[in-house]
Design a protein around this motif. Structure first.
Motif, PDB file in Angstrom:
ATOM      1  N   SER A  77     -11.874  22.044  -7.139  1.00  0.00           N
ATOM      2  CA  SER A  77     -10.902  21.977  -6.139  1.00  0.00           C
ATOM      3  C   SER A  77     -11.103  20.759  -5.341  1.00  0.00           C
ATOM      4  O   SER A  77     -10.075  19.999  -4.948  1.00  0.00           O
ATOM      5  N   VAL A  78     -12.261  20.295  -5.042  1.00  0.00           N
ATOM      6  CA  VAL A  78     -12.362  18.993  -4.227  1.00  0.00           C
ATOM      7  C   VAL A  78     -11.713  17.848  -4.959  1.00  0.00           C
ATOM      8  O   VAL A  78     -11.235  16.965  -4.456  1.00  0.00           O
ATOM      9  N   ALA A  79     -11.992  18.011  -6.294  1.00  0.00           N
ATOM     10  CA  ALA A  79     -11.706  16.855  -7.134  1.00  0.00           C
ATOM     11  C   ALA A  79     -10.060  16.813  -6.891  1.00  0.00           C
ATOM     12  O   ALA A  79      -9.452  15.926  -6.974  1.00  0.00           O
ATOM     13  N   ALA A 115      -5.884  -0.027  -8.378  1.00  0.00           N
ATOM     14  CA  ALA A 115      -6.266   0.461  -9.957  1.00  0.00           C
ATOM     15  C   ALA A 115      -7.456   1.280  -9.852  1.00  0.00           C
ATOM     16  O   ALA A 115      -7.626   2.194 -10.798  1.00  0.00           O
ATOM     17  N   ASP A 116      -8.616   1.053  -8.869  1.00  0.00           N
ATOM     18  CA  ASP A 116      -9.727   1.870  -8.815  1.00  0.00           C
ATOM     19  C   ASP A 116      -9.216   3.431  -8.881  1.00  0.00           C
ATOM     20  O   ASP A 116      -9.601   4.182  -9.396  1.00  0.00           O
ATOM     21  N   GLU A 117      -8.293   3.642  -7.763  1.00  0.00           N
ATOM     22  CA  GLU A 117      -7.946   5.088  -7.477  1.00  0.00           C
ATOM     23  C   GLU A 117      -6.949   5.706  -8.534  1.00  0.00           C
ATOM     24  O   GLU A 117      -7.241   6.706  -8.764  1.00  0.00           O
ATOM     25  N   CYS A 118      -6.264   4.837  -9.177  1.00  0.00           N
ATOM     26  CA  CYS A 118      -5.727   5.485 -10.467  1.00  0.00           C
ATOM     27  C   CYS A 118      -6.701   5.884 -11.485  1.00  0.00           C
ATOM     28  O   CYS A 118      -6.489   7.060 -11.867  1.00  0.00           O
ATOM     29  N   ARG A 119      -7.889   5.223 -11.526  1.00  0.00           N
ATOM     30  CA  ARG A 119      -8.668   5.616 -12.649  1.00  0.00           C
ATOM     31  C   ARG A 119      -9.522   6.746 -11.996  1.00  0.00           C
ATOM     32  O   ARG A 119      -9.911   7.562 -12.750  1.00  0.00           O
ATOM     33  N   HIS A 120      -9.923   6.934 -10.723  1.00  0.00           N
ATOM     34  CA  HIS A 120     -10.533   8.005 -10.262  1.00  0.00           C
ATOM     35  C   HIS A 120      -9.568   8.951 -10.429  1.00  0.00           C
ATOM     36  O   HIS A 120     -10.190  10.270 -10.532  1.00  0.00           O
ATOM     37  N   SER A 121      -8.340   8.943 -10.221  1.00  0.00           N
ATOM     38  CA  SER A 121      -7.598  10.160 -10.099  1.00  0.00           C
ATOM     39  C   SER A 121      -7.553  10.928 -11.849  1.00  0.00           C
ATOM     40  O   SER A 121      -7.544  12.100 -11.842  1.00  0.00           O
ATOM     41  N   ILE A 122      -7.543   9.874 -12.581  1.00  0.00           N
ATOM     42  CA  ILE A 122      -7.375  10.572 -13.975  1.00  0.00           C
ATOM     43  C   ILE A 122      -8.853  11.268 -14.359  1.00  0.00           C
ATOM     44  O   ILE A 122      -8.976  12.158 -14.961  1.00  0.00           O
ATOM     45  N   MET A 123      -9.929  10.535 -13.793  1.00  0.00           N
ATOM     46  CA  MET A 123     -11.336  10.914 -14.046  1.00  0.00           C
ATOM     47  C   MET A 123     -11.529  12.298 -13.320  1.00  0.00           C
ATOM     48  O   MET A 123     -12.069  13.394 -13.846  1.00  0.00           O
ATOM     49  N   SER A 237      -8.318  21.336   3.388  1.00  0.00           N
ATOM     50  CA  SER A 237      -7.627  21.408   2.027  1.00  0.00           C
ATOM     51  C   SER A 237      -8.610  21.360   0.696  1.00  0.00           C
ATOM     52  O   SER A 237      -8.476  21.489  -0.229  1.00  0.00           O
ATOM     53  N   MET A 238      -9.831  20.962   0.914  1.00  0.00           N
ATOM     54  CA  MET A 238     -10.661  20.657   0.059  1.00  0.00           C
ATOM     55  C   MET A 238     -11.038  21.867  -1.010  1.00  0.00           C
ATOM     56  O   MET A 238     -11.042  21.666  -2.155  1.00  0.00           O
ATOM     57  N   VAL A 239     -11.217  22.925  -0.332  1.00  0.00           N
ATOM     58  CA  VAL A 239     -11.453  24.110  -1.084  1.00  0.00           C
ATOM     59  C   VAL A 239     -10.386  25.175  -1.188  1.00  0.00           C
ATOM     60  O   VAL A 239     -10.237  25.595  -0.017  1.00  0.00           O
ATOM     61  N   ASN A 240      -9.583  25.257  -1.977  1.00  0.00           N
ATOM     62  CA  ASN A 240      -8.721  26.057  -2.158  1.00  0.00           C
ATOM     63  C   ASN A 240      -9.406  27.575  -2.330  1.00  0.00           C
ATOM     64  O   ASN A 240     -10.263  28.014  -2.886  1.00  0.00           O
ATOM     65  N   ARG A 241      -8.262  28.576  -1.564  1.00  0.00           N
ATOM     66  CA  ARG A 241      -8.912  29.829  -1.497  1.00  0.00           C
ATOM     67  C   ARG A 241      -8.962  30.503  -2.792  1.00  0.00           C
ATOM     68  O   ARG A 241      -9.552  31.558  -2.967  1.00  0.00           O
ATOM     69  N   SER A 242      -7.959  30.045  -3.723  1.00  0.00           N
ATOM     70  CA  SER A 242      -7.992  30.682  -5.090  1.00  0.00           C
ATOM     71  C   SER A 242      -9.245  30.388  -5.904  1.00  0.00           C
ATOM     72  O   SER A 242      -9.390  31.043  -6.874  1.00  0.00           O
ATOM     73  N   VAL A 243     -10.315  29.596  -5.249  1.00  0.00           N
ATOM     74  CA  VAL A 243     -11.429  29.565  -6.009  1.00  0.00           C
ATOM     75  C   VAL A 243     -12.286  30.788  -6.344  1.00  0.00           C
ATOM     76  O   VAL A 243     -12.989  30.806  -7.236  1.00  0.00           O
ATOM     77  N   TYR A 244     -12.250  31.469  -5.204  1.00  0.00           N
ATOM     78  CA  TYR A 244     -12.988  32.635  -5.256  1.00  0.00           C
ATOM     79  C   TYR A 244     -12.612  33.867  -5.921  1.00  0.00           C
ATOM     80  O   TYR A 244     -13.427  34.351  -7.003  1.00  0.00           O
ATOM     81  N   ALA A 245     -11.295  34.000  -6.460  1.00  0.00           N
ATOM     82  CA  ALA A 245     -10.599  34.701  -7.475  1.00  0.00           C
ATOM     83  C   ALA A 245     -10.981  34.349  -8.785  1.00  0.00           C
ATOM     84  O   ALA A 245     -11.425  35.206  -9.590  1.00  0.00           O
ATOM     85  N   HIS A 246     -11.117  32.952  -8.884  1.00  0.00           N
ATOM     86  CA  HIS A 246     -11.154  32.319 -10.378  1.00  0.00           C
ATOM     87  C   HIS A 246     -12.836  32.555 -10.712  1.00  0.00           C
ATOM     88  O   HIS A 246     -13.198  32.361 -11.962  1.00  0.00           O
ATOM     89  N   ALA A 247     -13.655  32.719  -9.443  1.00  0.00           N
ATOM     90  CA  ALA A 247     -15.106  32.740  -9.629  1.00  0.00           C
ATOM     91  C   ALA A 247     -15.362  34.386  -9.815  1.00  0.00           C
ATOM     92  O   ALA A 247     -16.596  34.476  -9.810  1.00  0.00           O
ATOM     93  N   GLY A 248     -14.473  35.117  -9.803  1.00  0.00           N
ATOM     94  CA  GLY A 248     -14.395  36.440 -10.179  1.00  0.00           C
ATOM     95  C   GLY A 248     -15.081  37.175  -8.760  1.00  0.00           C
ATOM     96  O   GLY A 248     -15.598  38.292  -8.831  1.00  0.00           O
TER      97      GLY A 248
END
Length: 299
Positions: A77-79, A115-123, A237-248
């Motif tokens: 989510s942070v990514a 250019a760095d940010e483009c690579r970071h986003s793909i990463m 916005s860093m941690v989406n509340r959906s992470v909890y459901a996806h973690a069970g």
């Protein structure tokens, strides 16, 4: 030599140093990150201490497997939030340097940063996918406000907001990249981002200071508020509340305990101590701005 000439010379020298550093110390995530080895679920996705639930009663009830899955989802989510803001950043920098002197080292550095940010986003995107996460996105309000911000923010408002997003990520990722409990490919991703973002933060600080030269009280008050509001939406916005459901997990309980988690709030505040000092030194930590930084748990 006029004051403007001095600033131009200093700015150019900084840009040249950053360009030199970029030539000698940059990474290609396609080759540097181990994308082939299957995800090892015996590892965390981030340092457990950075989890939004670490230190809560819910965390204590979770199995080690659930804790690891949660940190993997939170890291993804942070990514994803990082990708969202990096797209905003790129557009603000492009607007700022549109039709300016391409022989200026600052112009060339701006393109290097993009250019760095483009690579970071793909990463980040590939990393989130490998962590087994869905495409987390900020809530609609944040997305629409970001759309306005990227189209209108300029000068110190743009660069100070860039700095806030990068500084918050920098501190937590420095912890993650050193933590042997974190899955190795995520540690590599964090190391790449920390090394390359250090140059971006240097440039953002210099630009913020320079753009504020001679700025009056009203302008500082206005931009301080704009930056603080942008910071609130970025951090929240860093941690989406959906992470909890996806973690069970039980989402309602998890959200409730995360909001009340004093440990996580303290981690955020400590990570931003230096940033707040910088904003204060620039006159951007006003009474009105402080309200939003407190809401984001940055003060």
């Amino acid at each position: 030599m006029t004051s403007a000439d001095v600033h131009s010379s200093v700015r150019g020298d900084t840009a040249r140093r950053l360009l030199d550093s970029s030539e000698t110390l940059s990474y290609d995530p396609v080759h540097e990150v181990d994308w082939e080895t299957p995800l090892d679920k015996d590892f965390h996705g981030a340092s457990p201490e950075w989890s939004t639930l670490y230190g809560t009663s819910y965390w204590a009830e979770m199995t080690p497997e659930q804790q690891k899955e949660l940190t993997r989802q939170e890291a993804a989510s942070v990514a994803s939030t990082g990708i969202w803001f990096e797209m905003i950043l790129q557009q603000m920098v492009l607007r700022d340097f549109y039709a300016k002197d391409p022989t200026d080292p600052s112009f060339q550095w701006a393109l290097t940063e993009i250019a760095d940010e483009c690579r970071h986003s793909i990463m980040f995107a590939r990393g989130a996918e490998k962590l087994g996460a869905p495409p987390y996105r900020p809530r609609r309000t944040a997305v629409e406000l970001g759309r306005v911000f990227k189209a209108t923010a300029n000068g110190e408002a743009a660069y100070a907001a860039i700095l806030v997003a990068e500084e918050v990520l920098d501190v937590m990722q420095r912890d993650w990249m050193r933590d042997e409990r974190v899955v190795p490919f995520v540690r590599t991703i964090n190391n790449i981002h920390v090394v390359e973002e250090s140059r971006h933060m240097k440039f953002a600080r210099e630009e913020t200071r320079e753009r504020l030269e001679g700025a009056g009280r009203l302008r500082r008050q206005y931009n301080a508020l704009v930056v603080s509001i942008a910071s609130y939406f970025i951090v929240s916005s860093m941690v989406n509340r959906s992470v909890y459901a996806h973690a069970g997990l039980d989402t309602r309980r998890a959200v409730r305990e995360a909001k009340a988690n004093e440990h996580h709030k303290a981690m955020l505040r400590s990570s931003c101590a230096g940033l707040m000092e910088f904003l204060a030194s620039c006159g951007l930590l006003t009474k009105a701005a402080t309200v939003f930084y407190k809401r984001a748990n940055l003060i």
